[in-house]
Scaffold this active site. Structure first.
Site, PDB file in Angstrom:
ATOM      1  N   LYS A 269      46.607  49.733  35.315  1.00  0.00           N
ATOM      2  CA  LYS A 269      45.765  50.443  34.616  1.00  0.00           C
ATOM      3  C   LYS A 269      46.754  52.072  34.498  1.00  0.00           C
ATOM      4  O   LYS A 269      47.865  52.795  35.627  1.00  0.00           O
ATOM      5  CB  LYS A 269      44.733  51.241  36.506  1.00  0.00           C
ATOM      6  CG  LYS A 269      44.762  49.474  36.650  1.00  0.00           C
ATOM      7  CD  LYS A 269      43.512  48.294  35.281  1.00  0.00           C
ATOM      8  CE  LYS A 269      43.031  47.007  36.319  1.00  0.00           C
ATOM      9  NZ  LYS A 269      42.106  46.688  34.833  1.00  0.00           N
TER      10      LYS A 269
ATOM     11  N   CYS B 203      36.878  38.791  41.598  1.00  0.00           N
ATOM     12  CA  CYS B 203      35.413  38.936  40.813  1.00  0.00           C
ATOM     13  C   CYS B 203      35.264  40.131  39.566  1.00  0.00           C
ATOM     14  O   CYS B 203      35.273  41.247  39.262  1.00  0.00           O
ATOM     15  CB  CYS B 203      34.597  39.288  41.887  1.00  0.00           C
ATOM     16  SG  CYS B 203      34.652  38.010  43.390  1.00  0.00           S
TER      17      CYS B 203
ATOM     18  N   ASP C   3      44.553  41.231  37.487  1.00  0.00           N
ATOM     19  CA  ASP C   3      43.330  42.747  37.203  1.00  0.00           C
ATOM     20  C   ASP C   3      42.995  43.385  38.173  1.00  0.00           C
ATOM     21  O   ASP C   3      41.906  44.063  37.818  1.00  0.00           O
ATOM     22  CB  ASP C   3      42.304  41.610  36.158  1.00  0.00           C
ATOM     23  CG  ASP C   3      41.580  43.060  35.242  1.00  0.00           C
ATOM     24  OD1 ASP C   3      42.141  44.377  35.224  1.00  0.00           O
ATOM     25  OD2 ASP C   3      40.268  42.639  35.396  1.00  0.00           O
TER      26      ASP C   3
ATOM     27  N   ASP D 208      39.570  37.702  46.074  1.00  0.00           N
ATOM     28  CA  ASP D 208      38.166  39.719  46.193  1.00  0.00           C
ATOM     29  C   ASP D 208      37.174  38.796  46.835  1.00  0.00           C
ATOM     30  O   ASP D 208      37.245  38.179  47.667  1.00  0.00           O
ATOM     31  CB  ASP D 208      37.920  39.095  43.919  1.00  0.00           C
ATOM     32  CG  ASP D 208      37.407  40.968  44.226  1.00  0.00           C
ATOM     33  OD1 ASP D 208      36.775  41.269  44.899  1.00  0.00           O
ATOM     34  OD2 ASP D 208      38.159  41.373  42.789  1.00  0.00           O
TER      35      ASP D 208
HETATM   36  C1  SAM Z   1      38.500  45.576  37.347  1.00  0.00           C
HETATM   37  S1  SAM Z   1      37.702  44.172  38.767  1.00  0.00           S
HETATM   38  C2  SAM Z   1      38.494  42.186  37.834  1.00  0.00           C
HETATM   39  C3  SAM Z   1      36.846  42.083  37.054  1.00  0.00           C
HETATM   40  C4  SAM Z   1      37.802  40.692  36.837  1.00  0.00           C
HETATM   41  N1  SAM Z   1      38.867  40.208  36.338  1.00  0.00           N
HETATM   42  C5  SAM Z   1      36.798  39.387  36.053  1.00  0.00           C
HETATM   43  O1  SAM Z   1      37.654  39.755  34.022  1.00  0.00           O
HETATM   44  O2  SAM Z   1      35.555  39.590  36.385  1.00  0.00           O
HETATM   45  C6  SAM Z   1      38.838  44.801  39.553  1.00  0.00           C
HETATM   46  C7  SAM Z   1      38.147  44.232  40.773  1.00  0.00           C
HETATM   47  O3  SAM Z   1      39.403  43.868  41.807  1.00  0.00           O
HETATM   48  C8  SAM Z   1      39.368  44.069  43.055  1.00  0.00           C
HETATM   49  N2  SAM Z   1      40.489  44.345  43.868  1.00  0.00           N
HETATM   50  C9  SAM Z   1      40.755  45.124  43.797  1.00  0.00           C
HETATM   51  N3  SAM Z   1      41.694  45.577  45.342  1.00  0.00           N
HETATM   52  C10 SAM Z   1      41.925  44.656  45.136  1.00  0.00           C
HETATM   53  C11 SAM Z   1      42.540  43.927  46.918  1.00  0.00           C
HETATM   54  N4  SAM Z   1      43.310  44.096  47.321  1.00  0.00           N
HETATM   55  N5  SAM Z   1      42.535  41.868  46.656  1.00  0.00           N
HETATM   56  C12 SAM Z   1      41.907  41.703  45.722  1.00  0.00           C
HETATM   57  N6  SAM Z   1      40.752  42.266  45.232  1.00  0.00           N
HETATM   58  C13 SAM Z   1      40.949  43.331  44.924  1.00  0.00           C
HETATM   59  C14 SAM Z   1      37.824  44.598  42.755  1.00  0.00           C
HETATM   60  O4  SAM Z   1      36.722  43.905  43.739  1.00  0.00           O
HETATM   61  C15 SAM Z   1      37.635  43.784  41.970  1.00  0.00           C
HETATM   62  O5  SAM Z   1      36.166  42.703  41.830  1.00  0.00           O
END
Ligand code: SAM
Length: 361
Positions: free
Chosen positions: A311, A226, A282, A245
């Site tokens: 990261k 997301c 990501d 997500d």
């Molecule tokens: C940097 S953002 C991603 C942006 C996305 N790649 C885009 O282009 O729009 C990181 C995302 O990782 C999700 N996230 C973090 N830990 C997670 C998990 N354990 N399972 C699923 N999603 C996760 C967060 O909710 C966040 O939306």
């Protein structure tokens, strides 16, 4: 011969000079080539000084920019020039070339560091490139028509009064000005993150790999999807995406009918049909955790290929990346899976690197 003549210049994101220096030191040492980085923090480039002149040349001929993580561009220094008369910047460059034994180059780069001070040099570089190119052609240092398969000549301005002149080989350099792959933001993409995956697909995969992997109808999983910037890249290539997500996906993407949204934990998720062509990830998580997750997906054959971001912490960033990559590499080796692995600190990345693990046939 001055010091600079046995060195290479490597551009990097400002703030990543230490990491670039650590990486080049390790790469050189692995080849029994010895030297040390010279830089000021925040300048957006380093000079890597070798103890023996031939070592600089050997390094630049054997290590491609695409083999490295942090360098955006690299070239062998022929001369470091202090410009005394600002009305003649071409003369000193020609003089330096007259004292070198370079063969005719096929293209010219006039670059500057990716810093605020560097950006002030953009206009100078653009204006200077035109008469310089003509002068270089007249002296036969440059081919009449651009030939990208030949060596390139680099002039890298570090201020209005100083520049490095150098050369790079065709297959070893970055093809981009300033080593930066500039991309236009697609107006319908839901987040700027989309440019990270676009740059990765364009610069880390060959055209053949891109066509084979990102083909219409192929399936992908996007962990941490997301609001959908990475999913957007895959959907715009007509791939089916399982987007995982807890956040909210952009409505436009859902309307394509190509996205299967799953509000689940990316660490527990399994592909709906048991296997996908491409896994992308990501999630903002510790790099070692992401590395193990990616290796598990590949060794269990839940995905054929993976592209993911790691990261970076504030300190020991190069070491952190190496440790994560070694963890993936050793898990793949134990499972006898042959891959090519490309790791790059992309222009559109911030404090993260992108890793592409592409399985060999
Ligand atoms: C940097 S953002 C991603 C942006 C996305 N790649 C885009 O282009 O729009 C990181 C995302 O990782 C999700 N996230 C973090 N830990 C997670 C998990 N354990 N399972 C699923 N999603 C996760 C967060 O909710 C966040 O939306």
């Amino acid at each position: 011969m001055n010091d600079a003549q046995q060195s290479i210049i490597a551009y990097c994101r400002p703030g990543y000079e230490v990491d670039t220096g650590n990486e080049l030191t390790e790469l050189a040492t692995q080849k029994a080539l010895y030297g040390y980085p010279v830089f000021k923090a925040g300048e957006g480039y380093i000079r890597f000084q070798f103890h023996v002149p031939e070592h600089a040349e050997q390094f630049i001929n054997e290590v491609a920019v695409s083999d490295t993580i942090f360098p955006r561009q690299m070239f062998l220094v022929l001369a470091s020039i202090a410009i005394e008369d600002k009305s003649d910047r071409i003369g000193p460059v020609l003089n330096a070339l007259a004292q070198s034994d370079i063969s005719r180059c096929g293209t010219l780069f006039v670059d500057y560091p990716d810093t605020e001070d560097g950006k002030a040099l953009a206009k100078l570089c653009r204006k200077f490139a035109v008469p310089l190119r003509q002068a270089l052609r007249a002296k036969e240092y440059l081919t009449r028509k651009e030939q990208l398969n030949l060596a390139a000549l680099h002039v890298f301005f570090t201020s209005g009064e100083a520049c490095y002149v150098g050369v790079s080989q065709a297959k070893m350099r970055s093809p981009f000005e300033n080593g930066i792959c500039r991309l236009k933001f697609p107006p319908k993409a839901p987040s700027r993150s989309t440019l990270k995956l676009e740059e990765a697909l364009l610069t880390m995969l060959s055209a053949r790999q891109r066509e084979a992997i990102c083909r219409a109808g192929a399936r992908a999983v996007d962990l941490g999807a997301c609001p959908g910037g990475w999913t957007y890249q895959l959907v715009s290539r007509d791939m089916h995406v399982e987007a995982v997500d807890n956040g909210k996906m952009a409505d436009d993407l859902m309307a394509t009918g190509l996205v299967d949204y799953r509000a689940e934990d990316g660490f527990k998720y399994r592909p709906q049909m048991g296997h996908v062509e491409l896994l992308v990830c990501d999630m903002i998580e510790k790099p070692d955790r992401v590395a193990v997750l990616m290796a598990n997906w590949l060794t269990r054959n839940w995905a054929t290929h993976a592209i993911f971001n790691l990261k970076l912490p504030m300190k020991r960033r190069y070491e952190t990346v190496r440790a994560a990559i070694e963890a993936v590499g050793s898990q793949l080796a134990s499972a006898n899976i042959k891959t090519t692995m490309v790791i790059r600190h992309l222009y559109h990345n911030r404090d993260e690197v992108t890793v592409a693990v592409i399985r060999k046939n």
